[in-house]
Design a protein around this motif. Sequence first.
Motif, PDB file in Angstrom:
ATOM      1  N   ALA A 165       0.864  -1.183   0.000  1.00  0.00           N
ATOM      2  CA  ALA A 165       0.000   0.000   0.000  1.00  0.00           C
ATOM      3  C   ALA A 165       0.897   1.229   0.000  1.00  0.00           C
ATOM      4  O   ALA A 165       1.877   1.281   0.746  1.00  0.00           O
ATOM      5  CB  ALA A 165      -0.892   0.003   1.235  1.00  0.00           C
ATOM      6  N   VAL A 166       0.578   2.192  -0.865  1.00  0.00           N
ATOM      7  CA  VAL A 166       1.380   3.428  -0.897  1.00  0.00           C
ATOM      8  C   VAL A 166       0.466   4.634  -0.775  1.00  0.00           C
ATOM      9  O   VAL A 166      -0.720   4.583  -1.115  1.00  0.00           O
ATOM     10  CB  VAL A 166       2.237   3.544  -2.194  1.00  0.00           C
ATOM     11  CG1 VAL A 166       3.207   2.385  -2.307  1.00  0.00           C
ATOM     12  CG2 VAL A 166       1.365   3.640  -3.446  1.00  0.00           C
ATOM     13  N   GLU A 167       1.047   5.706  -0.262  1.00  0.00           N
ATOM     14  CA  GLU A 167       0.331   6.982  -0.147  1.00  0.00           C
ATOM     15  C   GLU A 167       1.315   8.111  -0.383  1.00  0.00           C
ATOM     16  O   GLU A 167       2.528   7.903  -0.323  1.00  0.00           O
ATOM     17  CB  GLU A 167      -0.240   7.134   1.263  1.00  0.00           C
ATOM     18  CG  GLU A 167      -1.410   6.241   1.551  1.00  0.00           C
ATOM     19  CD  GLU A 167      -1.909   6.477   2.964  1.00  0.00           C
ATOM     20  OE1 GLU A 167      -2.534   7.509   3.213  1.00  0.00           O
ATOM     21  OE2 GLU A 167      -1.649   5.612   3.805  1.00  0.00           O
ATOM     22  N   PHE A 254      -3.543   3.728  -1.706  1.00  0.00           N
ATOM     23  CA  PHE A 254      -4.647   3.784  -0.738  1.00  0.00           C
ATOM     24  C   PHE A 254      -5.274   5.176  -0.770  1.00  0.00           C
ATOM     25  O   PHE A 254      -4.578   6.191  -0.687  1.00  0.00           O
ATOM     26  CB  PHE A 254      -4.110   3.472   0.669  1.00  0.00           C
ATOM     27  CG  PHE A 254      -5.147   3.515   1.751  1.00  0.00           C
ATOM     28  CD1 PHE A 254      -6.203   2.609   1.746  1.00  0.00           C
ATOM     29  CD2 PHE A 254      -5.083   4.447   2.764  1.00  0.00           C
ATOM     30  CE1 PHE A 254      -7.174   2.640   2.747  1.00  0.00           C
ATOM     31  CE2 PHE A 254      -6.039   4.493   3.772  1.00  0.00           C
ATOM     32  CZ  PHE A 254      -7.089   3.583   3.753  1.00  0.00           C
ATOM     33  N   GLY A 255      -6.616   5.211  -0.904  1.00  0.00           N
ATOM     34  CA  GLY A 255      -7.291   6.496  -1.039  1.00  0.00           C
ATOM     35  C   GLY A 255      -8.035   6.939   0.210  1.00  0.00           C
ATOM     36  O   GLY A 255      -8.733   7.958   0.177  1.00  0.00           O
ATOM     37  N   GLY A 256      -7.914   6.189   1.308  1.00  0.00           N
ATOM     38  CA  GLY A 256      -8.640   6.564   2.528  1.00  0.00           C
ATOM     39  C   GLY A 256      -7.805   7.469   3.428  1.00  0.00           C
ATOM     40  O   GLY A 256      -6.913   8.169   2.963  1.00  0.00           O
ATOM     41  N   ARG A 257      -8.118   7.450   4.734  1.00  0.00           N
ATOM     42  CA  ARG A 257      -7.367   8.252   5.697  1.00  0.00           C
ATOM     43  C   ARG A 257      -6.471   7.332   6.518  1.00  0.00           C
ATOM     44  O   ARG A 257      -6.924   6.300   7.009  1.00  0.00           O
ATOM     45  CB  ARG A 257      -8.330   8.953   6.676  1.00  0.00           C
ATOM     46  CG  ARG A 257      -9.090  10.138   6.125  1.00  0.00           C
ATOM     47  CD  ARG A 257      -8.216  11.355   5.889  1.00  0.00           C
ATOM     48  NE  ARG A 257      -7.398  11.787   7.026  1.00  0.00           N
ATOM     49  CZ  ARG A 257      -7.814  12.613   7.987  1.00  0.00           C
ATOM     50  NH1 ARG A 257      -9.045  13.080   7.975  1.00  0.00           N
ATOM     51  NH2 ARG A 257      -6.998  12.969   8.953  1.00  0.00           N
ATOM     52  N   THR A 258      -5.206   7.713   6.650  1.00  0.00           N
ATOM     53  CA  THR A 258      -4.284   6.943   7.491  1.00  0.00           C
ATOM     54  C   THR A 258      -3.861   7.784   8.690  1.00  0.00           C
ATOM     55  O   THR A 258      -3.519   8.957   8.525  1.00  0.00           O
ATOM     56  CB  THR A 258      -3.036   6.530   6.682  1.00  0.00           C
ATOM     57  OG1 THR A 258      -3.456   5.651   5.643  1.00  0.00           O
ATOM     58  CG2 THR A 258      -2.015   5.801   7.551  1.00  0.00           C
ATOM     59  N   PHE A 259      -3.921   7.182   9.855  1.00  0.00           N
ATOM     60  CA  PHE A 259      -3.482   7.862  11.073  1.00  0.00           C
ATOM     61  C   PHE A 259      -2.286   7.096  11.619  1.00  0.00           C
ATOM     62  O   PHE A 259      -2.400   5.902  11.893  1.00  0.00           O
ATOM     63  CB  PHE A 259      -4.602   7.873  12.110  1.00  0.00           C
ATOM     64  CG  PHE A 259      -5.839   8.584  11.635  1.00  0.00           C
ATOM     65  CD1 PHE A 259      -5.950   9.965  11.737  1.00  0.00           C
ATOM     66  CD2 PHE A 259      -6.881   7.869  11.053  1.00  0.00           C
ATOM     67  CE1 PHE A 259      -7.088  10.619  11.279  1.00  0.00           C
ATOM     68  CE2 PHE A 259      -8.021   8.511  10.596  1.00  0.00           C
ATOM     69  CZ  PHE A 259      -8.127   9.897  10.704  1.00  0.00           C
ATOM     70  N   ASP A 260      -1.157   7.775  11.761  1.00  0.00           N
ATOM     71  CA  ASP A 260       0.014   7.146  12.366  1.00  0.00           C
ATOM     72  C   ASP A 260      -0.118   7.297  13.877  1.00  0.00           C
ATOM     73  O   ASP A 260       0.230   8.334  14.450  1.00  0.00           O
ATOM     74  CB  ASP A 260       1.298   7.808  11.855  1.00  0.00           C
ATOM     75  CG  ASP A 260       2.543   7.178  12.489  1.00  0.00           C
ATOM     76  OD1 ASP A 260       2.394   6.300  13.358  1.00  0.00           O
ATOM     77  OD2 ASP A 260       3.662   7.572  12.122  1.00  0.00           O
ATOM     78  N   CYS A 261      -0.629   6.253  14.510  1.00  0.00           N
ATOM     79  CA  CYS A 261      -0.911   6.318  15.951  1.00  0.00           C
ATOM     80  C   CYS A 261       0.349   6.123  16.784  1.00  0.00           C
ATOM     81  O   CYS A 261       0.276   6.058  18.011  1.00  0.00           O
ATOM     82  CB  CYS A 261      -1.936   5.260  16.328  1.00  0.00           C
ATOM     83  SG  CYS A 261      -3.463   5.429  15.409  1.00  0.00           S
ATOM     84  N   GLY A 262       1.501   6.015  16.137  1.00  0.00           N
ATOM     85  CA  GLY A 262       2.763   5.859  16.857  1.00  0.00           C
ATOM     86  C   GLY A 262       3.343   7.172  17.334  1.00  0.00           C
ATOM     87  O   GLY A 262       4.389   7.194  17.959  1.00  0.00           O
TER      88      GLY A 262
END
Length: 300
Positions: A165-167, A254-262
């Motif tokens: 998956a890429v963004e 990937f076309g959604g929303r990604t949250f880096d929770c780290g």
Amino acid sequence: MQTAMIPRTVRKAIIPAAGFGTRMLPATKSVPKELLPIVDRPILDYIVAEALAAGIEHVVIVTGRMKGAIEDYFDCAFEVDATLRRAGKTPLADRLATATPEVGAISFVRQQQARGLGHAVWTARHIIGDEPFAVLLPDMLMVDKEPCLQSMTDLYRRHGGNVVAVERCLPEETHKFGIVSLKQTLTGNLVDGLVEKPAPGTAPSNLFISGRYILQPEIFSILENQTPGAGGEVQLTDAMITLMKDQEIRAFEFGGRTFDCGNPAGFVAANLHMALTHPEIAAGIYGEMQALTSPARAIA
Ligand code: UTP
């Protein structure tokens, strides 16, 4: 170059969760980063659910020292369940039961030393065996109508090979990620360049690998001999550069929303997003936010 690989189903997934989570200290001093809650569920619960929704039958979670609470989370809390049911609190008990996966659907392996993501993936080799597998980074919460891994397994079913998956990130942030360059082909975008955390100004693009992979088992023998790379860690990206000499790696944008929770900002943003889309608490949270952002009522 790899030609035709027989497209198959992806049955197993690795979730590496043995890192120290230093960006979330001191919270992670005694609580694994992967168990920090997004509204009312640990982030790891969302990631396991994404894997199971994509048809994964067996999840391997890589843990380490101070991560024992992860195993407990996926166990059956029978004392709490019995107490709730005796007290007539059936809805609460039923909700608790949803966090208990089918017996045998999750295995745990210890990394023993946090030597990097590539090394963490390699520790699961005996459980994965000789078949394709998914990797899901548990701090990357990826939200879309169709779960990211589901879209990737669909792509894999059609073409085989490997899938990432890429963004897109901001050009000034490329040094934080594994960056890919792509070439367009009749069967989609193939990765033709890969570099882990490129020095500022040297990145081949602003497309980063964002936390979901489908890989062929040949990566394990590459990882076995992989020397440490960026940050002195065994990098999965470096092993993929070698894998790419013999096999195709297809990109799923990937076309959604990604949250880096780290990191704290991504973690709070993920909580806000999930709270504002949660049917039971969204209205209350909207109210709280209005109060917080109203100049007349702002807390000094
Ligand atoms: P990160 O680099 O984001 O996690 O790795 P970290 O090392 O825990 O975080 P910081 O940088 O110290 O804040 C991505 C995922 O890979 C796992 C981590 O647990 C995280 O879920 N990981 C990383 C391992 O399992 N083993 C490792 O040696 C390194």
